[in-house]
Structures are given as C-alpha cells and as structure tokens.
Design an enzyme around this catalytic site. Structure first.
Site, PDB file in Angstrom:
ATOM      1  N   HIS A 188      28.635  43.095  32.880  1.00 35.94           N
ATOM      2  CA  HIS A 188      28.411  43.362  31.587  1.00 35.94           C
ATOM      3  C   HIS A 188      26.991  43.458  31.544  1.00 35.94           C
ATOM      4  O   HIS A 188      26.164  43.057  30.403  1.00 35.94           O
ATOM      5  CB  HIS A 188      28.964  42.013  30.799  1.00 35.94           C
ATOM      6  CG  HIS A 188      30.263  41.788  30.735  1.00 35.94           C
ATOM      7  ND1 HIS A 188      31.005  41.342  31.757  1.00 35.94           N
ATOM      8  CD2 HIS A 188      31.266  42.104  29.627  1.00 35.94           C
ATOM      9  CE1 HIS A 188      32.247  41.326  31.409  1.00 35.94           C
ATOM     10  NE2 HIS A 188      32.476  41.840  30.454  1.00 35.94           N
ATOM     11  N   GLU A 192      38.716  54.325  28.798  1.00 33.14           N
ATOM     12  CA  GLU A 192      37.524  55.147  28.680  1.00 33.14           C
ATOM     13  C   GLU A 192      37.533  56.395  28.896  1.00 33.14           C
ATOM     14  O   GLU A 192      36.879  57.325  28.416  1.00 33.14           O
ATOM     15  CB  GLU A 192      36.385  54.315  29.595  1.00 33.14           C
ATOM     16  CG  GLU A 192      35.998  53.250  29.157  1.00 33.14           C
ATOM     17  CD  GLU A 192      36.928  51.906  29.502  1.00 33.14           C
ATOM     18  OE1 GLU A 192      37.803  52.155  30.505  1.00 33.14           O
ATOM     19  OE2 GLU A 192      36.776  50.792  29.111  1.00 33.14           O
TER      20      GLU A 192
END
Lengths: 363, 339
Positions: free
Chosen positions: B144, B75
């Site tokens: 998540h 990321e």
C-alpha cells in the site's frame, strides 16, 4: 432458435454437403456465392503469403487455412463498419470476409508506404479503422477486456452496434480472458466472444489448455449462453452468429460462441518444421479431409448452385499478385515515421531523439 | 482539442475554495463530468462508497450509476475496459485503488493503452486516465506504499503525472482528462489531506509536461515531485534562514518532463539535488541526473545528487527511516554546498 450448451457442435451441413436437420436457407444465391468466394480468397491469401514469406518479402505469417468456415461465416453475419471487431492475429479470413481489401492487408504485411498502420507493427497485425477492425496486439487475450469496454461504450452511447471479440483456444487460459468475460457478464454488454478453437496453441493441444469439455461451457460461469458450433460449417457459424447478434442488439447481453475448427498449417512460419514434432501427420490429414471449403462446395452443388471453383481461385490469385505489385510500388516509409504517433504531438524529448537520428541519417 | 488543453488558462471566475488535494481531485472530476458527457468514472468501490480514500465521494449521487460505477474486483478488467471505451469514443477515468495493485492491469497499460495509437498508425487512440494513489507515509507496508512511476515512465506512449498541490491536482487532472493520450495519474496519498490551499472554482488546466518553480534561488536546485515536495520546501526555507538560496522545481509531469525548466535552473545554481521516494535503482531521477550532467557538465559546481527510497521493498515499521525526510535532504544539500 439455436440452443446453447449442446453436447455436440451445432451443424447445418454434413461432410457430404447435405443438410442436417430441418432448416430453411435464409441466404440469397448471391450471398452464398460471396461467402464461397471469400473463403477461397482467404485460402489463396494464405498460400500466397507463405510464398512471399519464403521469398523473404515479409518476416511473419500465421496461416488460417482450414479456419475459413469460422472466419467468413462470422464476417458475413455482422455489419461491417458498423459493429466493432477486436480480432486476434490469425483473422485474415475475417478481415477479407468483412470487406477489407487484400491490398490493405498486404500493405501491412509488407510494411509499405500505404500501410494504414504506418509500417510499425509486425506483419500480419492488421488494424483498419473504416471497418472498426481494431489494431491487433500479439499479447494473447489482451484484446478481450478492451472489447468488453467497447461494448460498454456502445451500451452507454445507446447505439445498436455490437462488439465481436475473437481469440484462439489458448487465449481462454489467460487471466485477461476471464477478466473480460466476467466484466461483460456483469455489465450485460453487447459483446460476442468468439473462440476460434483450432485445437492447437502452438504446440499445446486442447487438453493441455483446459480440463473443460469444451470452451462453450465456460460461459455458464459468466452468466451468458455458450454456443458450441462446428466451425468448419460456414452455414452453422453464420446462422448462430446472426441469431446471437440479433438478440444482442435487442439488449440480451453477451454470449460466447465456440467454433470448433482446425489449424491445417503451422502456428506461424516460426514453427513450420517444428510442427511435425508435436502433432501427427494422420491428425492433420484427417482434418484436411474435413476442409470447410470443399464441404461448402458440396452443399452448393447439392442445392444446384454451380460455382466455377478454378476460375474463382485464379481470380483470387491475380487479386493477391496485383495487390503485391501495387503496394510494393508505393515504397516504404521513411525512418522518421518511427517518431510519430507515440503521442498526439511529438514531445521535446522525442523531438531531440529524432534530430539525433536525422543527423546520423543525413551524415 | 481546445486551447484549454494547451495553456494554463485564465480562470473564468474569481471564486476560490479552500481545498486539500483529494478534494481538488474530486472537484476536477466533477467539473469535467459536467462539461463532457463522454467522461465516465469507474473502479473498485468508487460508487456509493466514494472510493476508499473518498476521491469520488458524491459523484455517483450527482451523475448516476450510468456514469459513475463500481466494477468487478479486477484491475485487468478496469484498465482493459477503459481502453475499449476510449477507443470507441468515451473519455474514461479509471481508478485503481492503490498503485500497488496495477500489476494485473499492467499488460493492458503497456500493450494496449500505450501502443494502440502507434501500432495502428493513429487510426485508434486511447484517451483515458488511470488515477491511482501511490507512495508511502500511511503505514501501509509494501502493498500500500509503493512508487511505481518508473515502470510507466519507461513505456513510450504513456503520459505520467504526479501533482503535489491541490491547485495542480485539479488543473493537471482536467488536462489529463482532455488529453488525447493515455495518462497515468499518480496521487501522493500521504498528502491527500496534508494541507489546503485556494483552488479556483472555475475552469483551468495545468498543462502536462510543465514543471513549476516553487521557490526561486541561486545556490542549489532541488528537483522533486509528488509526496516529497512539502519536505523539499521545508528544506529550502530552513536553508534560506541560514543564508542559502535554494530553487525548488516541482516536475509535476514525469513524462514528458520539463527538461528546459530543470536545465535552466541548474545552469543558474550549478548544484542539483534530486528528490523522490521511489527505490534508487532505475529511479526516474536517474534520467534527470543523466540529462543534467550531459547538458551542463561545465556549469556544475558539484556532482548531481539523489535522495530517494532504498532498494528494499517498502517496509512497514521502518517507513520513517525509508522515506527521504527533510533531515536527509538537508544533509545531502550540505554536502553539495560544501564542494
């Protein structure tokens, strides 16, 4: 052709100023003189900035004295205003070598009205659009992945520009450093990562950063060549960087260049005294005796090129003094500059805050 | 900058498609990439795979690997590269696979993207979009399901957006791509495929920073954004059946947020229920509540009330209890109406 992954730093001239090995000088007398002058200007800039710091005119300064061979050698090997630079916070010699005016640098350090960055950034964090010298972030290694992105954009746009990303030895320990090099390797982007290894990250020495024998070897892991260069040899730096840059323009992908040098001064004014606690005077004196400017002057003398070092120094001092006077005369920006450039426009919530401060200021 | 960026523009064609939210996001990117060569799209698994939620499905096939590509699993690389591309003149759209994984890119977002315009005096800018699915309701546990929008709302220099309808998703994403500022575009994944609505095929944008009034009402204002909106509308409809008139405001943009629309609504109703699923402490709705009490103290008929997530990590088996569903909203509304 220079070879990557050498055991010893690549050199062109020895401490005595004499040529090492067989090579032909491909720089004109004029280029050599400019290189020398820029190294002296960078050194004088350092000295003057430490003085005005003591006078309280600025609040932060990170010296690059001792690193002029690396920074000026690099600057003279790229195309100013064409190639892109993502620098780190100790790159005043690189900026000066590219052609950024001392006055622009001083306007930033002093936060005057003509500061291109509008006096919002800590002193010594330059950003100069005309030279594609991207605004500096203090966050270590934070520029590495963005630099890869710029190189990927250059690749996408089909330009013949390259990107140069500089950092110190400490930065190579950061995750973002790995992220940037890894992605550049995969993308085969035209980026040159240049480690200005001055052997100290504030108080932590090279062995405290990495168990690698040097920084250049890390390039192996990213599928790119790593060049280990004597960063106090301006001609070695210039030669390696020029050659690598040409190969990059021809589409050969990224490279890592480590320039081994030394930080003669303290990390910044913040550790001017503390510095004595973590490294010995003998070590500093040893490296002071390996001064890159003196070494280059010996080479110029050996080549029969005379430079009037004292006159160049005096001119550099005047240049800085005149720039200080001139930029100080422009004053400092008003308080309301604080509320601009957060976004393209001034959103309602910030406009309200600006009005709040306006009432306070005008009361 | 064009007029398109500023206004909710008239649609150039009457053709509409019935799309869910993720299809609308896909269409927005497709249209922007057709319109502007500078737009590139990348992230983890966004190429041949089309993204783990299929937001980018078919885009590599149409635009090629040069413009739509997979990155290394990093990321920091993704966000960092987006910054560097934007600085050099591209309009990158970076996908972060889950908002929960923005952490490694956080420094790139707050130290580079958010500050480069400011710290350089406007010499360098980072017009990029980071798209990322966020929020709970998909039985994904805490890595998540999180709603991290407040972190980014707390960083000046970022625009923060979260749509709750397919129409808005398309219009807001197109506006985000055209914005000269970095935009963090949160996608409420639990309503990716919850419902379809008519979405114009033609070019339109939904201006960043403007809320939408979803229901007009006189007795109570519910303010929300993202994944909680369908439940907020259910609550409004249920209360309507009982004779209570509820106004529902969808913020759509968190930064900048539409103070005017919210304050006008609460000035009218005198009661405000702020709904989100992010943890309660330092929730962005705290700022909305603060503003309402500061500006409308005399007009309030009841304290400003919040229904939010709890100050626990997002749980797995207990997520239906964690999420602010319609029953919790109804109870909070009843309490407000009882003052």
């Amino acid at each position: 052709m220079h070879k990557p992954f050498t055991d010893k730093p690549i050199q062109r001239i020895g401490e005595d100023g004499r040529k090492i090995g067989r090579w032909t000088l491909d720089l004109t007398e004029d280029q050599l003189r400019t290189m020398h002058r820029d190294m002296v200007r960078a050194r004088v800039f350092d000295e003057k900035l430490v003085t005005i710091l003591r006078q309280g005119k600025t609040s932060f300064y990170a010296q690059s004295s001792g690193m002029e061979g690396t920074q000026v050698g690099l600057a003279h090997a790229v195309r100013p205003g064409h190639d892109w630079i993502w620098p780190y916070y100790r790159d005043q010699g690189l900026a000066i070598g590219l052609g950024v005016s001392v006055r622009d640098l001083l306007a930033q350090c002093l936060g005057t009205s003509e500061d291109l960055c509008r006096a919002r950034q800590m002193p010594h964090h330059f950003g100069v659009r005309n030279y594609n010298f991207v605004s500096i972030s203090s966050s270590i290694a934070n520029q590495v992945a963005p630099a890869t992105g710029t190189a990927m954009a250059q690749q996408y746009l089909g330009t013949d520009e390259i990107t140069v990303c500089t950092f110190g030895d400490g930065a190579t320990s950061e995750g973002d450093w790995h992220a940037g090099l890894n992605m550049a390797g995969v993308a085969k982007a035209p980026i040159m990562f240049v480690c200005e290894n001055n052997q100290w990250a504030i108080s932590v020495d090279f062995k405290g950063q990495t168990a690698s024998t040097n920084i250049a070897v890390k390039a192996h892991a990213y599928g790119m060549p790593g060049y280990y260069v004597d960063g106090n040899d301006v001609l070695a730096v210039h030669s390696v960087v020029s050659e690598v840059a040409e190969r990059m323009r021809a589409g050969e992908g990224p490279a890592l260049v480590e320039c081994l040098t030394y930080r003669i001064g303290s990390h910044s004014n913040a550790d001017a005294d503390a510095e004595k606690q973590y490294r010995s005077r003998e070590e500093v004196e040893l490296w002071r005796s390996r001064d890159p400017i003196t070494r280059f002057e010996r080479f110029l003398a050996a080549e029969g090129l005379s430079v009037d070092a004292a006159a160049i120094r005096a001119a550099a001092q005047r240049e800085v003094e005149d720039a200080i006077t001139a930029t100080e005369a422009t004053g400092t920006p008003g308080w309301d500059v604080m509320f601009e450039d957060v976004y393209e426009d001034v959103p309602a919530h910030i406009a309200l805050q600006r009005e709040y401060v306006r009432a306070e200021q005008e009361a | 900058m064009t007029a398109l960026q500023d206004k909710e523009t008239a649609v150039s064609t009457s053709a509409t498609l019935s799309l869910n939210l993720i299809q609308a996001i896909n269409l927005a990117m497709r249209e922007e990439m057709r319109l502007d060569e500078r737009v590139v799209l990348f992230g983890e698994d966004v190429g041949a795979r089309g993204g783990v939620f299929l937001a980018t499905e078919g885009l590599q096939a149409e635009f090629g690997r040069r413009r739509v590509f997979d990155t290394p699993l990093s990321e920091a690389s993704i966000v960092g590269a987006a910054v560097g591309m934007a600085v050099r003149g591209l309009r990158p759209i970076a996908e972060i696979q889950f908002a929960d994984y923005m952490g490694p890119g956080f420094d790139q977002i707050v130290s580079q993207a958010a500050k480069i315009r400011y710290r350089s005096g406007g010499q360098f800018t980072a017009p990029l979009v980071i798209r990322t699915p966020s929020g709970g309701g998909v039985r994904g546990g805490h890595h998540h399901s999180q709603s991290p929008e407040a972190y980014y709302a707390h960083t000046p220099g970022l625009k923060v957006v979260m749509p709750s309808t397919p129409y808005d998703a398309k219009g807001l994403l197109k506006a985000a791509v055209r914005s000269d500022d970095p935009v963090i575009f949160f996608e409420p994944k639990r309503i990716y495929r919850a419902f379809k609505e008519d979405v114009p095929e033609g070019d339109y944008v939904v201006e960043l920073g403007r809320a939408a009034v979803r229901r007009e009402g006189a007795d109570l204002t519910i303010v929300g954004y993202g994944g909680v909106m369908p439940d907020a509308l259910k609550v409004a409809d249920a209360l309507k059946a009982e004779g209570v008139s509820v106004e529902v405001v969808d913020l759509r943009s968190i930064v900048p947020w539409d103070r005017e629309t919210v304050l006008n609504s609460v000035a009218k109703t005198g009661r405000a229920l702020l709904v989100s699923e992010a943890p309660r402490t330092a929730n962005f709705m705290g700022e909305v509540a603060y503003t309402i009490q500061e500006e409308l103290f005399d007009a309030l008929l009841a304290p400003v009330s919040q229904v939010a997530g709890f100050d626990t990590p997002y749980p797995y088996a207990q997520d239906k209890v964690y999420l602010p569903g319609p029953n919790r909203m109804l109870r909070a509304a009843a309490k407000l109406l009882g003052y």
